[in-house]
Design a protein around this motif. Structure first.
Motif, PDB file in Angstrom:
ATOM      1  N   TYR A 391       0.770  -1.257  -0.112  1.00 44.88           N
ATOM      2  CA  TYR A 391      -0.021  -0.071  -0.015  1.00 44.88           C
ATOM      3  C   TYR A 391       0.806   1.119   0.070  1.00 44.88           C
ATOM      4  O   TYR A 391       0.248   2.383   0.219  1.00 44.88           O
ATOM      5  CB  TYR A 391      -0.924   0.084   1.366  1.00 44.88           C
ATOM      6  CG  TYR A 391      -1.818  -1.163   1.429  1.00 44.88           C
ATOM      7  CD1 TYR A 391      -2.899  -1.713   0.613  1.00 44.88           C
ATOM      8  CD2 TYR A 391      -1.315  -2.061   2.397  1.00 44.88           C
ATOM      9  CE1 TYR A 391      -3.417  -2.678   0.676  1.00 44.88           C
ATOM     10  CE2 TYR A 391      -2.206  -3.330   2.621  1.00 44.88           C
ATOM     11  CZ  TYR A 391      -3.179  -3.410   1.882  1.00 44.88           C
ATOM     12  OH  TYR A 391      -3.886  -4.658   1.949  1.00 44.88           O
ATOM     13  N   ASN A 392       2.232   1.044  -0.040  1.00 42.25           N
ATOM     14  CA  ASN A 392       3.232   2.270  -0.189  1.00 42.25           C
ATOM     15  C   ASN A 392       3.199   3.113   1.008  1.00 42.25           C
ATOM     16  O   ASN A 392       3.237   4.373   1.047  1.00 42.25           O
ATOM     17  CB  ASN A 392       2.715   3.191  -1.199  1.00 42.25           C
ATOM     18  CG  ASN A 392       3.771   3.322  -2.551  1.00 42.25           C
ATOM     19  OD1 ASN A 392       4.750   2.720  -2.429  1.00 42.25           O
ATOM     20  ND2 ASN A 392       3.406   3.753  -3.703  1.00 42.25           N
ATOM     21  N   ILE A 393       2.630   2.254   2.222  1.00 38.24           N
ATOM     22  CA  ILE A 393       2.600   2.976   3.400  1.00 38.24           C
ATOM     23  C   ILE A 393       4.192   3.451   3.865  1.00 38.24           C
ATOM     24  O   ILE A 393       5.005   2.855   3.731  1.00 38.24           O
ATOM     25  CB  ILE A 393       2.172   2.144   4.548  1.00 38.24           C
ATOM     26  CG1 ILE A 393       0.575   1.689   4.157  1.00 38.24           C
ATOM     27  CG2 ILE A 393       2.365   2.624   6.174  1.00 38.24           C
ATOM     28  CD1 ILE A 393      -0.010   0.556   4.987  1.00 38.24           C
ATOM     29  N   GLY A 394       4.261   4.732   4.398  1.00 36.37           N
ATOM     30  CA  GLY A 394       5.450   5.390   4.732  1.00 36.37           C
ATOM     31  C   GLY A 394       6.285   5.960   3.574  1.00 36.37           C
ATOM     32  O   GLY A 394       7.347   6.340   4.006  1.00 36.37           O
ATOM     33  N   ALA A 395       5.895   5.650   2.558  1.00 38.72           N
ATOM     34  CA  ALA A 395       6.482   6.320   1.219  1.00 38.72           C
ATOM     35  C   ALA A 395       5.942   7.835   1.137  1.00 38.72           C
ATOM     36  O   ALA A 395       5.364   8.236   0.365  1.00 38.72           O
ATOM     37  CB  ALA A 395       5.860   5.684  -0.250  1.00 38.72           C
ATOM     38  N   SER A 396       6.835   8.562   2.213  1.00 35.72           N
ATOM     39  CA  SER A 396       6.445  10.152   2.099  1.00 35.72           C
ATOM     40  C   SER A 396       7.311  10.826   0.915  1.00 35.72           C
ATOM     41  O   SER A 396       8.320  10.432   0.501  1.00 35.72           O
ATOM     42  CB  SER A 396       7.313  10.794   3.250  1.00 35.72           C
ATOM     43  OG  SER A 396       8.490  10.374   3.567  1.00 35.72           O
ATOM     44  N   ASP A 397       6.623  11.745   0.386  1.00 39.81           N
ATOM     45  CA  ASP A 397       6.935  12.622  -0.886  1.00 39.81           C
ATOM     46  C   ASP A 397       8.306  13.065  -0.457  1.00 39.81           C
ATOM     47  O   ASP A 397       8.725  13.525   0.675  1.00 39.81           O
ATOM     48  CB  ASP A 397       5.959  13.586  -1.286  1.00 39.81           C
ATOM     49  CG  ASP A 397       4.700  13.142  -1.884  1.00 39.81           C
ATOM     50  OD1 ASP A 397       4.845  11.861  -2.258  1.00 39.81           O
ATOM     51  OD2 ASP A 397       3.788  13.716  -1.895  1.00 39.81           O
ATOM     52  N   ASP A 400      13.723  14.243  -4.311  1.00 42.23           N
ATOM     53  CA  ASP A 400      14.943  13.148  -4.764  1.00 42.23           C
ATOM     54  C   ASP A 400      14.073  12.137  -5.085  1.00 42.23           C
ATOM     55  O   ASP A 400      14.979  11.229  -5.823  1.00 42.23           O
ATOM     56  CB  ASP A 400      15.783  13.051  -3.763  1.00 42.23           C
ATOM     57  CG  ASP A 400      15.500  12.123  -2.470  1.00 42.23           C
ATOM     58  OD1 ASP A 400      14.139  11.868  -2.391  1.00 42.23           O
ATOM     59  OD2 ASP A 400      16.235  12.136  -1.505  1.00 42.23           O
ATOM     60  N   GLY A 401      12.871  11.702  -5.025  1.00 50.14           N
ATOM     61  CA  GLY A 401      12.117  10.580  -5.715  1.00 50.14           C
ATOM     62  C   GLY A 401      12.281   9.162  -4.829  1.00 50.14           C
ATOM     63  O   GLY A 401      12.080   8.351  -5.485  1.00 50.14           O
ATOM     64  N   SER A 402      12.930   9.270  -3.920  1.00 48.26           N
ATOM     65  CA  SER A 402      13.243   8.408  -2.887  1.00 48.26           C
ATOM     66  C   SER A 402      11.723   7.833  -2.082  1.00 48.26           C
ATOM     67  O   SER A 402      12.044   6.998  -1.104  1.00 48.26           O
ATOM     68  CB  SER A 402      14.278   8.519  -2.041  1.00 48.26           C
ATOM     69  OG  SER A 402      14.043   9.664  -0.927  1.00 48.26           O
ATOM     70  N   ALA A 403      10.490   8.174  -2.421  1.00 43.89           N
ATOM     71  CA  ALA A 403       9.453   7.843  -1.671  1.00 43.89           C
ATOM     72  C   ALA A 403       9.098   6.562  -1.557  1.00 43.89           C
ATOM     73  O   ALA A 403       9.041   5.700  -0.287  1.00 43.89           O
ATOM     74  CB  ALA A 403       8.135   8.798  -2.247  1.00 43.89           C
ATOM     75  N   ALA A 404       9.408   5.750  -2.583  1.00 43.17           N
ATOM     76  CA  ALA A 404       9.072   4.212  -2.548  1.00 43.17           C
ATOM     77  C   ALA A 404      10.165   3.389  -1.594  1.00 43.17           C
ATOM     78  O   ALA A 404       9.759   2.698  -0.886  1.00 43.17           O
ATOM     79  CB  ALA A 404       9.044   3.652  -3.933  1.00 43.17           C
ATOM     80  N   THR A 405      11.066   4.101  -1.848  1.00 44.00           N
ATOM     81  CA  THR A 405      12.515   3.354  -0.948  1.00 44.00           C
ATOM     82  C   THR A 405      12.326   3.547   0.357  1.00 44.00           C
ATOM     83  O   THR A 405      12.353   2.604   1.472  1.00 44.00           O
ATOM     84  CB  THR A 405      13.893   3.832  -1.388  1.00 44.00           C
ATOM     85  OG1 THR A 405      14.014   3.432  -2.527  1.00 44.00           O
ATOM     86  CG2 THR A 405      14.835   3.088  -0.675  1.00 44.00           C
ATOM     87  N   LYS A 406      11.733   4.726   0.926  1.00 41.90           N
ATOM     88  CA  LYS A 406      11.475   5.117   2.259  1.00 41.90           C
ATOM     89  C   LYS A 406      10.197   4.076   2.712  1.00 41.90           C
ATOM     90  O   LYS A 406      10.284   3.530   3.905  1.00 41.90           O
ATOM     91  CB  LYS A 406      11.089   6.528   2.336  1.00 41.90           C
ATOM     92  CG  LYS A 406      11.969   7.571   2.345  1.00 41.90           C
ATOM     93  CD  LYS A 406      11.484   8.819   2.233  1.00 41.90           C
ATOM     94  CE  LYS A 406      12.668   9.949   2.026  1.00 41.90           C
ATOM     95  NZ  LYS A 406      11.741  11.424   2.380  1.00 41.90           N
ATOM     96  N   GLY A 407       9.229   3.761   1.869  1.00 44.48           N
ATOM     97  CA  GLY A 407       8.293   3.047   2.092  1.00 44.48           C
ATOM     98  C   GLY A 407       8.503   1.378   2.594  1.00 44.48           C
ATOM     99  O   GLY A 407       8.130   0.835   3.516  1.00 44.48           O
TER     100      GLY A 407
END
Length: 896
Positions: A391-397, A400-407
């Motif tokens: 669900y992409n939880i934790g994927a904050s904007d 640098d485009g790293s939102a998915a990695t943060k998720g």
């Protein structure tokens, strides 16, 4: 309401960015329901007025309006039930300085003639908006009224201010249909389904046409109004206050994108990325379009209002599979979603729709396997592998485009692996599906965010929460989710289930839905603004900055005009400058209006002080006693008292409510006559004197503004006696531009005129005060605004009509065995009727009809010794194809 929209299904949706999983949807919006007209106002407080973000003196100040500034008033808000105290009534205003709320006692108000509205069922007319105000009358179904302004009761319900015979009252919006004659404004016709009508009664009128259409297709569906407790304008302003809370794809047209500090690079004319380079801040219009619930009341989008709760009767695994089949998940994963629908975690039971969870996965992941393939990666100097996030939880904007990695780091339990909540680490797909479902239920369903709309727009937790705690930053995520759900429900054949939809309703919603952004860009900023007196560049007291609106010159000017030179940040913005010519001695305000190609307006202001000049220069006195005479055929004449030393005058004129003035120069005399362009308009006028000295004009202060109307050609008045010897009827043809008419009358021998005012009709019946009098009549049209009549100075030609009176009768025997009947003359008649009887109280027989020019009748052959009784009355053959009789004379008798 969305009309003629391409039906969206899972085959047609384009996933434009897999990391955030948002989609592009192209929609065409049609607005159902006419809007109440705006009113105009002028600030009457000498010290100026604060415009506030809400209807309270404790609300933040948006801007300050100076004395005499003009505003557009779109709504009247009562804040105390049953009270008409002006200090407790607020207006929502728009102006060149900004928009917001001001107290009603601090400004004048002028209404238009209004728009026609029909009463849909018997309605009370009240002295204020709300049932606590007294009722002055009742109107029946089908009656028409003129709506002049939208009004809001203290409790939030919508009312309309109406003009009834020149007085202003209030009627609940639920009893009115604002009819514009447009096919896109269908009538609100109640059905015989009492349960549905009870549901519909909770919604404003602007929701109802779309809900009726849905009910007709799906009579098992239920609709619940969720009152949010604050206004639409408040919610929208709060939602857009955080530029990072609402994003659109960079591929969207520029009208969807915000242009302001922090969202736009004015040096490179590019948008600033908020989640990588491909997601940028959404414009206010784009947010309003997606946030307005009324735009989504149709089959393909209504499911954004379906609660997330689990219903096993139709939310089955086959629908989940259908939703997930375009994703990279294995088909076996659908069972995880059904299992996730009902869980017990930490001693608490969770209940959440598996179809919603599947749609959330599809939106967030698209067809990418980046979040679900367990690949190895390094972030923050640490290596990770074997983690999943459906669900992409934790994927904050992140820019640098790293939102998915943060998720994925969140799925692993954080950088140190200590996060154990929600079944973390999510080291299997099943744990990711189930643990993520608990996270969504705990953080959103339990936080009054239990629909796709509410998880996107957090509006049920008070105004302070709006724009915060959102599941996604994509402004159109709710529309995308509901489109997927709708398509899959239709494919599964469950569209006739008894769905319940909980639809937010804001206070003071505009009558029309928020339109989709149009074309062009929203850039209305300047790069430079320079002021010249002749060829001399004048210094500003502050260095120009595109985000600052007001400036002053460091020194005074002596010329009657200045030149403003500007550079726009983009080439397609347009600049209009007003107030820079014909500067009066003293303080002047120059307005620079910048309009973007999308139509958005920004204002810059420059204060210029003009000095008097040398001692030989003369500043004329302000013209006084300005009067306007409105004649037919759109012609008006202005007169004024001028200054004997003035060289000439400048006459300014504009349609009332318009922003800019036109002008003509008058060099001889103190009058001006002009044929205006439009009939049926209120025009405003003002005059300034000028004195020519050394090749330039020195202007006086402008006169007070006066108003006058324009009309078509006046028609001939017709009239005559009608239903009685003192009652008259008058008719005339409608005159272009008239709201009503003034019928003037007097006795021919008198100098004093009386008046009858007729609103919206072309005939009147009037009983006169005296019998046997000749009256003169004439007619002129008028316009009416805010209770004030603007009457034409040109009247129809005079007509005269007599009232009838009793003749006085005398009798005399003659030598010819006859009785001579004589009577006094009655004016303005066709003739006389003579009646005779042999007893005073007996039956009288008409014995003679005599023409008007005769006042004598010889009744021959009467019997000697017998008494005869006579009476006479005048009559008039009226132009209304009837005969009108005067009163009988006193009965007189004679013995032959």
């Amino acid at each position: 309401m969305i009309k003629n929209k391409t039906q969206l299904n899972y085959k047609d949706i384009l996933l434009v960015l897999l990391i955030t999983g948002t989609m592009l949807i192209t929609l065409t919006i049609v607005s159902y329901g006419a809007s109440a007209p705006n009113a105009s106002g002028r600030i009457s407080e000498s010290d100026g007025v604060n415009v506030r973000s809400s209807y309270s003196t404790s609300s933040s100040v948006v801007c300050t309006l100076p004395y005499n500034a003009t505003v557009t008033i779109s709504e009247e808000k009562y804040t105390v039930s049953g009270s008409s105290d002006k200090t407790k009534i607020w207006y929502y205003v728009s102006s060149a300085y900004g928009s917001g709320y001001i107290r009603s006692d601090l400004t004048s108000i002028s209404y238009t003639s209004g728009i026609t509205a029909k009463i849909t069922k018997e309605a009370n007319v009240r002295t204020g908006p709300g049932t606590t105000f007294s009722t002055v009358k009742k109107l029946s179904k089908g009656d028409s009224v003129k709506v002049v302004l939208k009004a809001a009761a203290s409790g939030g319900s919508t009312w309309y201010k109406v003009n009834i015979n020149g007085s202003y009252y209030y009627i609940s919006a639920s009893y009115l249909n604002l009819d514009t004659g447009s096919a896109s404004n269908p009538p609100d016709i109640p059905s015989d389904n009492k349960n549905f009508e009870a549901q519909l009664a909770e919604f404003p009128t602007s929701y109802r046409a779309a809900l009726r259409a849905l009910h007709q297709k799906h009579p098992t569906w239920n609709f619940r109004a969720k009152k949010v407790g604050y206004s639409w304008s408040e919610a929208l302003e709060k939602q857009i206050s955080n530029v990072n809370a609402n994003l659109v794809s960079i591929s969207k047209p520029d009208a969807y994108k915000e242009v302001r500090s922090g969202t736009y690079n004015f040096a490179t004319n590019t948008y600033i990325g908020k989640d990588g380079a491909n997601w940028v801040a959404a414009s206010k219009d784009a947010v309003a379009f997606y946030m307005d619930p009324r735009n989504w009341l149709e089959e393909s989008s209504i499911f954004m209002f379906e609660p997330y709760t689990y219903d096993a009767s139709y939310q089955k695994e086959n629908i989940v599979k259908s939703i997930l089949k375009t994703t990279a998940l294995p088909s076996s994963a659908s069972a995880y979603y059904v299992a996730a629908a009902q869980q017990v975690y930490g001693g608490q039971s969770y209940n959440i729709s598996p179809t919603y969870l599947a749609a959330k996965t599809r939106i967030e992941l698209g067809s990418s396997d980046f979040m679900i393939d367990g690949h190895s990666f390094t972030y923050g100097g640490k290596k990770y592998s074997g983690v999943y996030n459906t669900y992409n939880i934790g994927a904050s904007d992140s820019a640098d485009g790293s939102a998915a990695t943060k998720g994925l780091v969140y799925a692993a339990g954080g950088s140190d692996g200590s996060g154990k909540s929600y079944l973390r680490p999510w080291n299997t797909l099943e744990k990711a599906v189930k643990g993520g479902a608990i996270y969504i239920a705990n953080n959103f369903l339990d936080n009054n965010q239990y629909t796709a709309y509410l998880s996107r727009y957090n509006v049920l937790n008070g105004l302070g929460s709006v724009g915060t705690h959102q599941y996604a930053t994509s402004v159109f995520s709710a529309a995308t989710e509901s489109s997927i759900m709708s398509s899959c429900y239709q494919d599964a054949g469950v569209f006739d289930e008894a769905f319940t939809f909980e639809i937010p309703v804001y206070e003071n919603m505009p009558a029309s839905v928020s339109p989709e952004p149009g074309s062009g860009n929203n850039n209305n900023y300047l790069d430079s603004l320079k002021v010249y007196e002749g060829d001399t560049l004048k210094s500003l007291t502050a260095t120009f900055d595109r985000f600052t609106s007001s400036y002053k010159l460091k020194t005074k000017v002596s010329a009657s005009s200045v030149t403003i030179k500007t550079t726009t940040n983009v080439n397609d913005a347009k600049v209009t400058v007003t107030g820079n010519t014909n500067l009066a001695v003293g303080t002047n305000k120059v307005t620079v209006k910048v309009t973007s190609s999308s139509g958005k307006v920004r204002y810059y202001y420059v204060t210029v002080v003009r000095e008097k000049g040398d001692d030989n220069a003369y500043v004329p006195e302000k013209p006084t006693n300005v009067k306007v005479q409105s004649d037919s055929n759109e012609q008006v004449t202005l007169t004024w008292n001028g200054d004997a030393k003035a060289t000439g005058y400048r006459v300014y004129w504009k349609k009332s409510g318009a922003s800019s003035w036109s002008y003509n120069t008058v060099k001889d005399g103190t009058s001006w006559t002009k044929t205006m362009k439009y009939r049926g308009e209120i025009y405003e006028y003002k005059v300034a004197a000028y004195y020519e000295y050394k090749g330039e004009k020195i202007y006086s202060k402008e006169s007070d503004v006066i108003k006058g109307a324009t009309f078509g050609e006046a028609n001939t008045l017709t009239g005559d006696l009608y239903s009685g010897y003192m009652t008259m009827k008058f008719n005339w043809d409608a005159i272009d531009g008239a709201d009503g008419y003034r019928l003037r009358y007097k006795q021919t021998t008198s100098e004093k005129w009386n008046s009858v005012y007729v609103d919206g009709n072309t005939e009147v019946v009037k009983k006169m005060s005296y019998a046997g009098k000749e009256y003169e009549f004439k007619l002129a049209p008028y316009k009416k605004i805010n209770g004030v009549r603007f009457i034409s100075n040109e009247y129809s030609p005079l007509i005269t009509v007599h009232t009838l009176q009793k003749p006085t009768v005398t009798l005399k025997n003659t030598y010819t065995k006859s009785i001579e009947v004589k009577w006094t003359e009655v004016g303005g008649i066709t003739g006389y009727k003579v009646y005779r009887s042999t007893s005073k109280s007996g039956t009288y027989t008409l014995v003679k009809t005599v023409p008007a020019e005769t006042t004598r009748f010889l009744n021959q052959g009467r019997t000697l010794g017998k008494r005869y009784y006579y009476k006479v009355r005048a009559y008039k053959d009226s132009i209304y194809d009837k005969t009108v009789y005067g009163p009988y004379s006193v009965v007189v008798s004679i013995k032959r």
